[in-house]
Design an enzyme around this catalytic site. Structure first.
Site, PDB file in Angstrom:
ATOM      1  N   SER A 180      84.816 -24.590  81.772  1.00  0.00           N
ATOM      2  CA  SER A 180      84.618 -23.733  80.617  1.00  0.00           C
ATOM      3  C   SER A 180      83.273 -23.911  79.931  1.00  0.00           C
ATOM      4  CB  SER A 180      85.772 -23.969  79.649  1.00  0.00           C
ATOM      5  OG  SER A 180      85.742 -23.017  78.642  1.00  0.00           O
ATOM      6  N   HIS A 181      83.307 -24.398  78.691  1.00  0.00           N
ATOM      7  CA  HIS A 181      82.086 -24.495  77.897  1.00  0.00           C
ATOM      8  C   HIS A 181      81.297 -25.767  78.194  1.00  0.00           C
ATOM      9  CE1 HIS A 181      85.327 -26.630  75.988  1.00  0.00           C
ATOM     10  NE2 HIS A 181      84.431 -27.365  75.357  1.00  0.00           N
TER      11      HIS A 181
ATOM     12  N   ASP B 152      81.381 -17.878  77.028  1.00  0.00           N
ATOM     13  CA  ASP B 152      81.188 -19.235  77.540  1.00  0.00           C
ATOM     14  C   ASP B 152      81.192 -19.269  79.066  1.00  0.00           C
ATOM     15  OD1 ASP B 152      83.886 -18.716  77.892  1.00  0.00           O
ATOM     16  OD2 ASP B 152      84.469 -20.805  77.594  1.00  0.00           O
TER      17      ASP B 152
ATOM     18  N   ASP C 112      83.347 -19.758  81.459  1.00  0.00           N
ATOM     19  CA  ASP C 112      84.353 -19.042  82.250  1.00  0.00           C
ATOM     20  C   ASP C 112      84.780 -17.726  81.610  1.00  0.00           C
ATOM     21  OD1 ASP C 112      85.563 -20.490  80.178  1.00  0.00           O
ATOM     22  OD2 ASP C 112      87.476 -20.568  81.217  1.00  0.00           O
TER      23      ASP C 112
ATOM     24  N   ASP D  95      86.105 -16.847  78.653  1.00  0.00           N
ATOM     25  CA  ASP D  95      87.276 -16.626  77.802  1.00  0.00           C
ATOM     26  C   ASP D  95      86.968 -16.761  76.306  1.00  0.00           C
ATOM     27  OD1 ASP D  95      86.962 -19.358  77.930  1.00  0.00           O
ATOM     28  OD2 ASP D  95      89.029 -19.810  78.514  1.00  0.00           O
ATOM     29  N   ARG D  96      85.763 -17.218  75.976  1.00  0.00           N
ATOM     30  CA  ARG D  96      85.439 -17.341  74.548  1.00  0.00           C
ATOM     31  C   ARG D  96      84.516 -16.223  74.096  1.00  0.00           C
ATOM     32  NH1 ARG D  96      84.676 -23.594  72.788  1.00  0.00           N
ATOM     33  NH2 ARG D  96      86.399 -24.438  74.012  1.00  0.00           N
TER      34      ARG D  96
ATOM     35  N   LYS E 266      92.714 -16.401  76.736  1.00  0.00           N
ATOM     36  CA  LYS E 266      91.791 -15.809  75.784  1.00  0.00           C
ATOM     37  C   LYS E 266      90.747 -15.027  76.583  1.00  0.00           C
ATOM     38  CE  LYS E 266      89.321 -20.207  74.988  1.00  0.00           C
ATOM     39  NZ  LYS E 266      90.062 -21.304  75.618  1.00  0.00           N
TER      40      LYS E 266
HETATM   41  C1  VG1 Z   1      88.845 -26.975  73.126  1.00  0.00           C
HETATM   42  C2  VG1 Z   1      89.147 -26.084  71.938  1.00  0.00           C
HETATM   43  C3  VG1 Z   1      90.443 -25.346  72.149  1.00  0.00           C
HETATM   44  C4  VG1 Z   1      90.384 -24.570  73.479  1.00  0.00           C
HETATM   45  C5  VG1 Z   1      90.033 -25.513  74.609  1.00  0.00           C
HETATM   46  C6  VG1 Z   1      89.852 -24.792  75.922  1.00  0.00           C
HETATM   47  O1  VG1 Z   1      89.855 -27.948  73.252  1.00  0.00           O
HETATM   48  O2  VG1 Z   1      89.188 -26.826  70.756  1.00  0.00           O
HETATM   49  O3  VG1 Z   1      90.670 -24.495  71.066  1.00  0.00           O
HETATM   50  O4  VG1 Z   1      91.616 -23.961  73.752  1.00  0.00           O
HETATM   51  O5  VG1 Z   1      88.813 -26.188  74.310  1.00  0.00           O
HETATM   52  O6  VG1 Z   1      88.896 -23.796  75.827  1.00  0.00           O
HETATM   53  P1  VG1 Z   1      89.691 -29.456  72.734  1.00  0.00           P
HETATM   54  O7  VG1 Z   1      90.919 -30.174  73.164  1.00  0.00           O
HETATM   55  O8  VG1 Z   1      88.426 -29.964  73.346  1.00  0.00           O
HETATM   56  O9  VG1 Z   1      89.553 -29.349  71.255  1.00  0.00           O
HETATM   57  V1  VG1 Z   1      87.898 -23.462  77.142  1.00  0.00           V
HETATM   58  O10 VG1 Z   1      87.051 -22.052  76.761  1.00  0.00           O
HETATM   59  O11 VG1 Z   1      87.112 -24.919  77.265  1.00  0.00           O
HETATM   60  O12 VG1 Z   1      88.974 -23.319  78.404  1.00  0.00           O
HETATM   61 CO    CO Z   2      86.318 -21.175  78.327  1.00  0.00          CO
END
Ligand code: VG1
Ligand code: CO
Length: 542
Positions: free
Chosen positions: A112-113, A276, A278, A280-281, A375
């Site tokens: 993801s990010h 981001d 992947d 989804d953000r 998302k």
């Molecule tokens: C983070 C965010 C959470 C989100 C998750 C996955 O998790 O706070 O809101 O759902 O990333 O998003 P954490 O446990 O690091 O707070 V993504 O776009 O990384 O799949």
């Molecule tokens: Co993501």
């Protein structure tokens, strides 16, 4: 030829907030990927002959792992694998393909990010037949299996061609290489008024979309430029790169600063957005108006009836616990239910499947609806564009109008990234130990009304998830939440979420950090963050 290989377990394959995330060299250890994939398959029942969707965000190691997944799916008896061309699929696109094809499930390859590249992060996540991330019960089962695994099955064949679109048979399994964008774009056309957005763009409305060298580039070019007529170059950094150009593909005010600066400058287009790694953000920034993700959720919920796919408005809204209560005000006004879940999209699935909610969101720049079970960054961008095209007001006007109706939830998240894990755990444990004593105490002039450790009972399946973040509620309704990230791969990340509600007849145009300054001070007074982490300031303020 199917081979069964012996293996021994790794002890660290516990999925976090969103799948298993580790540094690339960890995934590159011999048998590491194979063990985890086999642990997923071993935890499933009834998939023989069924379909598996596979795709990733194009980061370093994506192609190699996709080959392994396809060969193991074949060896384990899946009947068909659908994969995005070049191994590329955004997370929401995977969710849609699972649903559209009635697949058994899917595997998303992404961190993801998190940054990519040879020394960056990689991740593997399993999504179920509803298109959503596997629930806690299932991810726990995968982890248990990973600790006992002693063999895995893989087809001993050469690498399959991922670049040519089309269908082929490999030893009795069908492999379909699909256009990553086509089905997703078609779904978006069913939800939004593309004609209205096109007309708005033709009338001079301008957009900047930053794909951050990540997966949404091809989606944004096709949808925003080709279908909606936005100028060439509207999608910036639109070619997915294995290392995301060396940046964090995290759409926040630190890592998407270039877009932010543009939107605050005299040459700003009307609308700015970013996604981001992947896809989804979403980050939304109007001309001179940053929209906090929690506010974006509330504004979208309040206005979504303006889009054809949502003309009756939402039936209910869900937000993660640390997300601000701005959406709660909208739910109250609409007379619909609001649900408060733990962090992570996997908790929205049961509510969406049961038809209890239409829109969900998280403060971390995630928004989505019942069109998929993830998302969805571009979806949020398109819903904003649809609303702007109908209301013909600026983002700033829409947000000011929103606060004047519902009041404003000043909100910020302070992240302390990659801090010492032992110190972070101790900070949380000590705080947890003091929860009973906090109420009635004063910090930075604020009185604590209540303090607890968030526990969630899913209203559909009654499953209970505990220890989801420490909440400190103050007299007057302000609050601080603290939790440790479940997606980081280095040390620990402490997230401090700070919120204050200002009623609609109050001060609605304050600077956010200034509006929260006493709460920020209180957080420090309560948890001694600086002393315990050795950091004088957060690494990210969102
Ligand atoms: C983070 C965010 C959470 C989100 C998750 C996955 O998790 O706070 O809101 O759902 O990333 O998003 P954490 O446990 O690091 O707070 V993504 O776009 O990384 O799949
Ligand atoms: Co993501």
């Amino acid at each position: 030829m199917i081979a069964i290989h012996e293996t021994t377990p790794f002890d660290d394959q516990k999925p976090g907030t969103s799948g298993l995330r580790k540094k690339v060299p960890v995934f590159q250890k011999p048998r590491y990927v194979e063990n985890f994939i086999q642990s997923i398959f071993d935890s499933l029942a009834g998939y023989r002959g069924r379909t598996l969707v596979v795709g990733g965000d194009g980061r370093f190691y994506n192609r190699e792992v996709i080959q392994i997944v396809i060969k193991m799916a074949l060896a384990n008896g899946f009947g068909r694998v659908i994969v995005g061309q070049g191994g590329i699929l955004s997370t929401p696109a995977v969710s849609h393909l699972i649903r559209k094809n009635e697949a058994f499930g899917g595997i998303v390859l992404s961190a993801s990010h998190n940054p990519g590249g040879a020394d960056g992060d990689f991740g593997i996540k399993y999504n179920a037949g509803n298109g959503g991330p596997a629930n806690e019960k299932f991810t726990n089962a995968i982890f248990e299996r990973s600790k006992a695994i002693d063999r895995y099955a893989i087809a001993e064949i050469g690498d399959v061609d991922l670049d040519e679109i089309g269908s082929s048979e490999i030893e009795g399994m069908t492999l379909e290489v699909v256009d990553p964008v086509a089905d997703y774009a078609a779904l978006m056309e069913t939800l939004f008024d593309f004609d209205a957005i096109r007309a708005h763009v033709r009338g001079g409305f301008t957009i900047a979309f930053d794909a951050m060298h990540a997966v949404t580039g091809p989606y944004a070019v096709e949808i925003l430029e080709n279908r909606l007529g936005a100028a060439k170059g509207t999608a910036r950094n639109a070619v997915p790169l294995p290392d995301f150009g060396g940046h964090h593909p995290d759409p926040n005010l630190v890592y998407a600063k270039e877009l932010y600066d543009l939107m605050m400058s005299p040459d700003a287009p009307d609308f700015g957005a970013a996604s981001d790694g992947d896809g989804d953000r979403n980050l939304i920034i109007g001309k001179d108006m940053y929209v906090a993700p929690s506010d974006s959720l509330a504004a979208l919920a309040a206005n979504m009836h303006l889009a054809p796919g949502y003309k009756d408005g939402p039936v209910g809204i869900a937000r993660s616990m640390p997300t601000s209560a701005a959406a709660d005000e909208v739910a109250k006004a609409l007379g619909i239910d609001i649900y408060e879940t733990p962090t992570g999209w996997k908790f929205f699935g049961s509510l969406l499947d049961a038809g209890k909610v239409t829109i969900c969101g998280e403060e971390s720049a995630g928004t989505g609806s019942d069109h998929v079970r993830e998302k969805d960054g571009l979806w949020a961008v398109l819903l904003w564009l649809n609303i702007l095209a109908v209301r013909k007001e600026s983002v700033a006007e829409i947000m000011r109008d929103h606060w004047a109706r519902y009041g404003r939830n000043y909100y910020s998240r302070h992240d302390y990234e990659a801090i010492d894990a032992a110190a972070a755990n101790k900070l949380m444990d000590d705080l947890r130990g003091r929860l009973d004593t906090l109420s009635g105490q004063m910090f930075a002039g604020l009185a604590v009304a209540q303090a607890d450790d968030f526990s969630y009972t899913d209203p559909v399946d009654n499953s209970v998830t505990e220890h989801q973040g420490i909440r400190i509620l103050f007299e007057g309704g302000s609050r601080i939440v603290m939790r440790l990230s479940g997606t980081g791969t280095e040390g620990a990340t402490l997230r401090v979420y700070i919120e204050r509600y200002e009623p609609k007849d109050g001060h609605l145009d304050l600077d956010t950090q200034a509006a929260l300054s006493d709460l920020i001070e209180a957080a420090e007074a309560i948890a001694s963050i600086a002393k315990r982490t050795g950091r004088n300031a957060p690494s990210v303020i969102a």
